[in-house]
Design an enzyme around this catalytic site. Structure first.
Site, PDB file in Angstrom:
ATOM      1  N   HIS A  44      15.270   0.341  26.291  1.00 41.07           N
ATOM      2  CA  HIS A  44      16.137   1.177  27.142  1.00 41.07           C
ATOM      3  C   HIS A  44      17.442   1.447  26.395  1.00 41.07           C
ATOM      4  O   HIS A  44      18.144   0.530  25.985  1.00 41.07           O
ATOM      5  CB  HIS A  44      16.404   0.422  28.449  1.00 41.07           C
ATOM      6  CG  HIS A  44      17.168   1.184  29.472  1.00 41.07           C
ATOM      7  ND1 HIS A  44      16.591   2.117  30.312  1.00 41.07           N
ATOM      8  CD2 HIS A  44      18.481   1.154  29.821  1.00 41.07           C
ATOM      9  CE1 HIS A  44      17.508   2.605  31.126  1.00 41.07           C
ATOM     10  NE2 HIS A  44      18.675   2.049  30.837  1.00 41.07           N
ATOM     11  N   MET A  48      26.453   6.606  27.071  1.00 38.91           N
ATOM     12  CA  MET A  48      27.615   6.788  27.954  1.00 38.91           C
ATOM     13  C   MET A  48      28.673   7.617  27.247  1.00 38.91           C
ATOM     14  O   MET A  48      28.982   7.355  26.082  1.00 38.91           O
ATOM     15  CB  MET A  48      28.211   5.425  28.309  1.00 38.91           C
ATOM     16  CG  MET A  48      27.214   4.473  28.935  1.00 38.91           C
ATOM     17  SD  MET A  48      27.989   2.881  29.219  1.00 38.91           S
ATOM     18  CE  MET A  48      26.591   1.936  29.820  1.00 38.91           C
ATOM     19  N   HIS A  77      18.433   6.619  28.719  1.00 36.77           N
ATOM     20  CA  HIS A  77      19.157   6.797  29.985  1.00 36.77           C
ATOM     21  C   HIS A  77      20.484   7.488  29.692  1.00 36.77           C
ATOM     22  O   HIS A  77      21.421   6.864  29.196  1.00 36.77           O
ATOM     23  CB  HIS A  77      19.363   5.398  30.617  1.00 36.77           C
ATOM     24  CG  HIS A  77      20.157   5.396  31.882  1.00 36.77           C
ATOM     25  ND1 HIS A  77      20.668   4.230  32.435  1.00 36.77           N
ATOM     26  CD2 HIS A  77      20.520   6.401  32.734  1.00 36.77           C
ATOM     27  CE1 HIS A  77      21.323   4.535  33.548  1.00 36.77           C
ATOM     28  NE2 HIS A  77      21.257   5.830  33.747  1.00 36.77           N
TER      29      HIS A  77
HETATM   30  C1  DX5 Z   1      24.361   0.093  33.100  1.00 38.20           C
HETATM   31  C2  DX5 Z   1      23.161   0.341  32.232  1.00 38.20           C
HETATM   32  C3  DX5 Z   1      22.150  -0.752  32.209  1.00 38.20           C
HETATM   33  C4  DX5 Z   1      22.628  -2.089  31.719  1.00 38.20           C
HETATM   34  C5  DX5 Z   1      21.737  -3.144  32.305  1.00 38.20           C
HETATM   35  O1  DX5 Z   1      25.088   1.274  33.220  1.00 38.20           O
HETATM   36  O2  DX5 Z   1      22.504   1.521  32.664  1.00 38.20           O
HETATM   37  O3  DX5 Z   1      20.997  -0.348  31.493  1.00 38.20           O
HETATM   38  O4  DX5 Z   1      22.634  -2.199  30.328  1.00 38.20           O
HETATM   39  O5  DX5 Z   1      22.209  -4.384  31.934  1.00 38.20           O
HETATM   40  P1  DX5 Z   1      22.020  -5.686  32.835  1.00 38.20           P
HETATM   41  O6  DX5 Z   1      20.539  -5.968  32.914  1.00 38.20           O
HETATM   42  O7  DX5 Z   1      22.773  -6.727  32.084  1.00 38.20           O
HETATM   43  O8  DX5 Z   1      22.609  -5.403  34.189  1.00 38.20           O
HETATM   44 ZN    ZN Z   2      20.531   2.049  31.845  1.00 38.68          ZN
END
Ligand code: DX5
Ligand code: ZN
Length: 230
Positions: A44, A48, A77
């Site tokens: 994943h 950002m 993502h």
């Molecule tokens: C948050 C991200 C997630 C994050 C998840 O904005 O989209 O993918 O990295 O990390 P954990 O599992 O630590 O909450």
């Molecule tokens: Zn994410």
């Protein structure tokens, strides 16, 4: 390198997608090997832009570099404004699944269609404050819906329990429409919250801090993958 690309019709059943945001970025290639060796299903990749979310992570050049060293499924993502402007470039840089936020895009359907036209999977995501019903009109067109279970922007946050109900509402609608759309959850997923999410109808689990901190990554992933009685 042969790409193990997930076909459009392949179902993603209880799969684990490891969030590289929690990886050791100075040793990314060995982190990717660790994911492969532990049988993690997907990687994943959180993008950002510092505008849609209050944080900046990484983008196209890093995705391209990862693509060169692995044939893992790259689950991208996008947490960026106007994702349609970048979609094609992320596909070219190696994405196998491209997810964008409906809150960030004025023409959601067109963006979905342009991603699908490239032959990869397309998904839409919603932030915690966005109602479940807002994705209903897109369900016939997407491969997956990502329900954020934390406020997007940072790893290591706690799962918001109310999001389970949102997953349930979307799963019911998917069933009602006779579709087999995947539901992904992202944020605060661990050995306990994964059960809650799966019971509600999620089948693709993103995990960052829990997975990377686990003493035995394969065991942690297997536990999260187990089938639950809905
Ligand atoms: C948050 C991200 C997630 C994050 C998840 O904005 O989209 O993918 O990295 O990390 P954990 O599992 O630590 O909450
Ligand atoms: Zn994410």
């Amino acid at each position: 390198m042969q790409r193990k690309n997930i076909g459009r019709s392949d179902k993603l059943k209880n799969l684990i997608s490891a969030s590289v945001l929690s990886a050791d970025m100075a040793n990314l290639e060995s982190e990717v090997r660790k994911l492969e060796e532990n049988g993690i299903d997907m990687l994943h990749f959180d993008v950002m832009d510092g505008v849609f979310v209050n944080n900046i992570s990484f983008g196209l050049p890093l995705l391209e570099s990862i693509r060169k060293v692995t044939d893992m499924t790259l689950d991208v993502h996008l947490m960026i404004t106007e994702p349609h402007r970048y979609a094609e470039r992320f596909v070219k840089s190696g994405a196998d699944i491209l997810t964008f936020h409906i809150e960030a895009e004025s023409n959601v359907l067109e963006t979905i269609k342009s991603i699908k036209a490239t032959g990869i999977k397309a998904a839409v995501s919603i932030k915690p404050a966005t109602p479940a019903e807002s994705v209903f009109e897109y369900l016939p067109y997407v491969d997956m819906v990502l329900v954020m279970t934390v406020e997007p922007g940072f790893g290591g946050q706690s799962f918001i329990p109310e999001m389970a109900e949102k997953v349930r509402i979307i799963r019911n609608k998917i069933n009602e429409l006779g579709l087999d759309t995947d539901i992904q959850v992202d944020g605060g997923i661990d050995g306990i919250t994964s059960e809650i999410a799966k019971k509600a109808g999620a089948n693709v689990l993103v995990s960052g801090s829990y997975l990377f901190k686990a003493e035995n990554m394969a065991e942690a992933a297997n536990h999260m993958r187990e089938e639950v009685q809905c």
